[in-house]
Each structure stands twice: as C-alpha cells, then as structure tokens.
Design a protein around this motif. Structure first.
Motif, PDB file in Angstrom:
ATOM      1  N   ASP A  79     -34.839  18.484  -6.118  1.00  0.00           N
ATOM      2  CA  ASP A  79     -36.090  17.739  -5.976  1.00  0.00           C
ATOM      3  C   ASP A  79     -35.978  16.782  -4.797  1.00  0.00           C
ATOM      4  O   ASP A  79     -34.913  16.220  -4.548  1.00  0.00           O
ATOM      5  N   ALA A  80     -37.097  16.599  -4.111  1.00  0.00           N
ATOM      6  CA  ALA A  80     -37.125  15.694  -2.967  1.00  0.00           C
ATOM      7  C   ALA A  80     -38.413  14.887  -2.986  1.00  0.00           C
ATOM      8  O   ALA A  80     -39.477  15.404  -3.314  1.00  0.00           O
ATOM      9  N   VAL A  81     -38.277  13.607  -2.641  1.00  0.00           N
ATOM     10  CA  VAL A  81     -39.430  12.727  -2.483  1.00  0.00           C
ATOM     11  C   VAL A  81     -39.745  12.674  -0.991  1.00  0.00           C
ATOM     12  O   VAL A  81     -38.855  12.422  -0.168  1.00  0.00           O
ATOM     13  N   VAL A  82     -41.007  12.923  -0.656  1.00  0.00           N
ATOM     14  CA  VAL A  82     -41.456  12.913   0.735  1.00  0.00           C
ATOM     15  C   VAL A  82     -42.608  11.913   0.854  1.00  0.00           C
ATOM     16  O   VAL A  82     -43.640  12.099   0.216  1.00  0.00           O
ATOM     17  N   PRO A  83     -42.442  10.853   1.645  1.00  0.00           N
ATOM     18  CA  PRO A  83     -43.561   9.941   1.868  1.00  0.00           C
ATOM     19  C   PRO A  83     -44.693  10.687   2.591  1.00  0.00           C
ATOM     20  O   PRO A  83     -44.436  11.448   3.527  1.00  0.00           O
ATOM     21  N   MET A  84     -45.927  10.479   2.167  1.00  0.00           N
ATOM     22  CA  MET A  84     -47.053  11.186   2.792  1.00  0.00           C
ATOM     23  C   MET A  84     -47.175  10.878   4.273  1.00  0.00           C
ATOM     24  O   MET A  84     -47.552  11.737   5.059  1.00  0.00           O
ATOM     25  N   ARG A  85     -46.838   9.646   4.678  1.00  0.00           N
ATOM     26  CA  ARG A  85     -46.978   9.293   6.084  1.00  0.00           C
ATOM     27  C   ARG A  85     -45.962  10.019   6.957  1.00  0.00           C
ATOM     28  O   ARG A  85     -46.096  10.050   8.174  1.00  0.00           O
ATOM     29  N   ALA A  86     -44.924  10.671   6.350  1.00  0.00           N
ATOM     30  CA  ALA A  86     -43.954  11.438   7.121  1.00  0.00           C
ATOM     31  C   ALA A  86     -44.419  12.875   7.353  1.00  0.00           C
ATOM     32  O   ALA A  86     -43.826  13.602   8.135  1.00  0.00           O
ATOM     33  N   VAL A  87     -45.496  13.270   6.696  1.00  0.00           N
ATOM     34  CA  VAL A  87     -46.006  14.633   6.812  1.00  0.00           C
ATOM     35  C   VAL A  87     -46.938  14.718   8.020  1.00  0.00           C
ATOM     36  O   VAL A  87     -47.891  13.954   8.130  1.00  0.00           O
TER      37      VAL A  87
ATOM     38  N   ARG B 178     -26.158   1.108   4.212  1.00  0.00           N
ATOM     39  CA  ARG B 178     -27.214   1.354   5.202  1.00  0.00           C
ATOM     40  C   ARG B 178     -28.540   0.886   4.627  1.00  0.00           C
ATOM     41  O   ARG B 178     -28.884   1.227   3.503  1.00  0.00           O
ATOM     42  N   THR B 179     -29.283   0.126   5.403  1.00  0.00           N
ATOM     43  CA  THR B 179     -30.639  -0.289   5.018  1.00  0.00           C
ATOM     44  C   THR B 179     -31.617   0.565   5.806  1.00  0.00           C
ATOM     45  O   THR B 179     -31.513   0.669   7.030  1.00  0.00           O
ATOM     46  N   VAL B 180     -32.560   1.184   5.088  1.00  0.00           N
ATOM     47  CA  VAL B 180     -33.542   2.052   5.731  1.00  0.00           C
ATOM     48  C   VAL B 180     -34.943   1.540   5.381  1.00  0.00           C
ATOM     49  O   VAL B 180     -35.309   1.494   4.201  1.00  0.00           O
ATOM     50  N   PRO B 181     -35.726   1.139   6.391  1.00  0.00           N
ATOM     51  CA  PRO B 181     -37.105   0.728   6.107  1.00  0.00           C
ATOM     52  C   PRO B 181     -37.915   1.927   5.594  1.00  0.00           C
ATOM     53  O   PRO B 181     -37.687   3.057   6.030  1.00  0.00           O
ATOM     54  N   PHE B 182     -38.831   1.686   4.692  1.00  0.00           N
ATOM     55  CA  PHE B 182     -39.668   2.779   4.168  1.00  0.00           C
ATOM     56  C   PHE B 182     -40.370   3.529   5.286  1.00  0.00           C
ATOM     57  O   PHE B 182     -40.536   4.736   5.214  1.00  0.00           O
ATOM     58  N   ARG B 183     -40.780   2.812   6.357  1.00  0.00           N
ATOM     59  CA  ARG B 183     -41.512   3.467   7.434  1.00  0.00           C
ATOM     60  C   ARG B 183     -40.654   4.509   8.142  1.00  0.00           C
ATOM     61  O   ARG B 183     -41.182   5.384   8.824  1.00  0.00           O
ATOM     62  N   ALA B 184     -39.316   4.451   7.966  1.00  0.00           N
ATOM     63  CA  ALA B 184     -38.413   5.410   8.593  1.00  0.00           C
ATOM     64  C   ALA B 184     -37.974   6.519   7.644  1.00  0.00           C
ATOM     65  O   ALA B 184     -37.367   7.497   8.072  1.00  0.00           O
ATOM     66  N   VAL B 185     -38.284   6.406   6.352  1.00  0.00           N
ATOM     67  CA  VAL B 185     -37.857   7.416   5.381  1.00  0.00           C
ATOM     68  C   VAL B 185     -38.753   8.651   5.525  1.00  0.00           C
ATOM     69  O   VAL B 185     -39.969   8.562   5.476  1.00  0.00           O
ATOM     70  N   VAL B 186     -38.115   9.809   5.689  1.00  0.00           N
ATOM     71  CA  VAL B 186     -38.827  11.080   5.811  1.00  0.00           C
ATOM     72  C   VAL B 186     -38.630  11.927   4.561  1.00  0.00           C
ATOM     73  O   VAL B 186     -39.549  12.597   4.115  1.00  0.00           O
ATOM     74  N   LEU B 187     -37.428  11.873   4.004  1.00  0.00           N
ATOM     75  CA  LEU B 187     -37.103  12.719   2.857  1.00  0.00           C
ATOM     76  C   LEU B 187     -35.972  12.079   2.059  1.00  0.00           C
ATOM     77  O   LEU B 187     -35.006  11.597   2.656  1.00  0.00           O
ATOM     78  N   VAL B 188     -36.115  12.051   0.749  1.00  0.00           N
ATOM     79  CA  VAL B 188     -35.032  11.604  -0.129  1.00  0.00           C
ATOM     80  C   VAL B 188     -34.788  12.742  -1.104  1.00  0.00           C
ATOM     81  O   VAL B 188     -35.590  12.997  -1.978  1.00  0.00           O
ATOM     82  N   GLU B 189     -33.679  13.437  -0.880  1.00  0.00           N
ATOM     83  CA  GLU B 189     -33.351  14.612  -1.691  1.00  0.00           C
ATOM     84  C   GLU B 189     -32.311  14.239  -2.737  1.00  0.00           C
ATOM     85  O   GLU B 189     -31.225  13.765  -2.409  1.00  0.00           O
ATOM     86  N   ALA B 190     -32.666  14.435  -3.995  1.00  0.00           N
ATOM     87  CA  ALA B 190     -31.715  14.157  -5.093  1.00  0.00           C
ATOM     88  C   ALA B 190     -30.710  15.296  -5.135  1.00  0.00           C
ATOM     89  O   ALA B 190     -31.068  16.461  -5.151  1.00  0.00           O
ATOM     90  N   ARG B 191     -29.435  14.937  -5.155  1.00  0.00           N
ATOM     91  CA  ARG B 191     -28.382  15.946  -5.178  1.00  0.00           C
ATOM     92  C   ARG B 191     -27.797  16.011  -6.573  1.00  0.00           C
ATOM     93  O   ARG B 191     -27.018  16.712  -6.955  1.00  0.00           O
TER      94      ARG B 191
END
Length: 180
Positions: free
Chosen positions: A82-90, A167-180
């Motif tokens: 499963d992966a979470v994808v922010p809509m603004r990254a699409v 590592r700190t990642v701003p939400f505006r830079a998140v493209v994909l968060v894949e659960a492993r």
C-alpha cells in the motif's frame, strides 16, 4: 394550398429553432455542472478500480485505488504493498471514470492524519520526495506540515543501533509513502 405549405414550413422552422435552443441550454447546463466537479469526486468514483498515476518525479504509480482523503490517495500497488500519494504530487491520471461519485466522498482527514497512522503502527516505509530520492525507515513524528523519518535499512526494526540518521521531509515534498 399554398398557405398550407407556408404554414407547415414556418412551423418546421419554429420547431427547429426550439430544438436548437433546447440543445444549447442542455449543453450549457452540462458545462456548468462539469465545471463544479472536483477531482476528488472523480477519484471517489474510481475507488476499487485500477489507476495509473503520473507523479511529479516522472514516475508512475499503478494499482487499485483503495481509499482517499481530503488531499491523499491510498493505492494498493501492483506489488501488493500500500502507498499513500498526496494528490498535489499527481500530475495526471489514466483510468479515471468519466463521471464523479456523489455517493462516496473522501475521508475528512488530511495527509498528516493518514501518516500519523503509519507512525503509530511503527510501519517501515519508503518515502519518495519530489527530487526522486527514496529514504527508508520509520516515521517518528508527523507535524502540521512535515514528517520526521528515522532512517534505517528495510527489514531492520527501528532500534537506536539501527538508525543511520533522521530526515525531516516537508509535506509539500512528499510524493509517495510506501508501507513495507
């Protein structure tokens, strides 16, 4: 007899004009209704279907749309994860149905709330940022507009001796968060 033909012709012209007016009104109403449709409603209609998302890094995310929130999508990837994808990254989508869903709406919570669930579960994740870099580890903190990732190798548990960095990642830079 000549009058009958004249009246028939005038009646036909009037009928044609009424049809044109009605067709124009229907087209105008359709355009207005479509203008009010938001992308989230189109995604809601696609839940359970297969999509191909093109994201800002140039990569493609392909899988079944499982769920969605205010500003995020949950996709079951073709590899079963499963992966979470922010809509603004699409940047574009292949496979959306042409109509929106009025029956199903997005979950009311935003990306941060969804990521807090992963942090609470101590799930090992791979976070892809807008530069295309992938960092792996466990999400320690989810703030209002950022996440802190304790970096460690996939397959290792999050223990102090396994953490290679934070590592700190701003939400505006998140493209994909894949659960492993």
């Amino acid at each position: 007899m000549r009058w009958d033909r004249l009246f028939d012709d005038l009646e036909a012209q009037l009928g044609a004009e009424e049809r044109r007016d009605r067709d124009s009104e229907v087209a105008d109403r359709t355009r207005r209704e479509r203008a009010a449709v938001e992308l989230g409603a189109r995604f809601a209609a696609a839940v359970g279907g297969s999509l191909r998302l093109h994201v800002v890094t140039g990569a493609h995310v392909t899988g079944e749309l499982v769920d969605l929130g205010q500003d995020w999508l949950l996709v079951r990837l073709d590899n079963g994860r499963d992966a979470v994808v922010p809509m603004r990254a699409v940047t574009s989508v292949v496979g959306l149905p042409p109509r929106a869903s009025a029956e199903r709406t997005a979950r009311r919570f935003a990306l941060g709330y969804a990521l807090r669930g992963l942090a609470r579960d101590r799930a090992t994740v791979a976070v892809t940022d807008s530069s295309g870099q992938v960092a792996t580890g466990t999400i320690d903190v989810v703030g209002a507009d950022f996440l802190d990732l304790a970096e460690h190798v996939l397959g290792e548990t999050r223990r102090p001796e396994n953490v290679r960095g934070r590592r700190t990642v701003p939400f505006r830079a998140v493209v994909l968060v894949e659960a492993r």
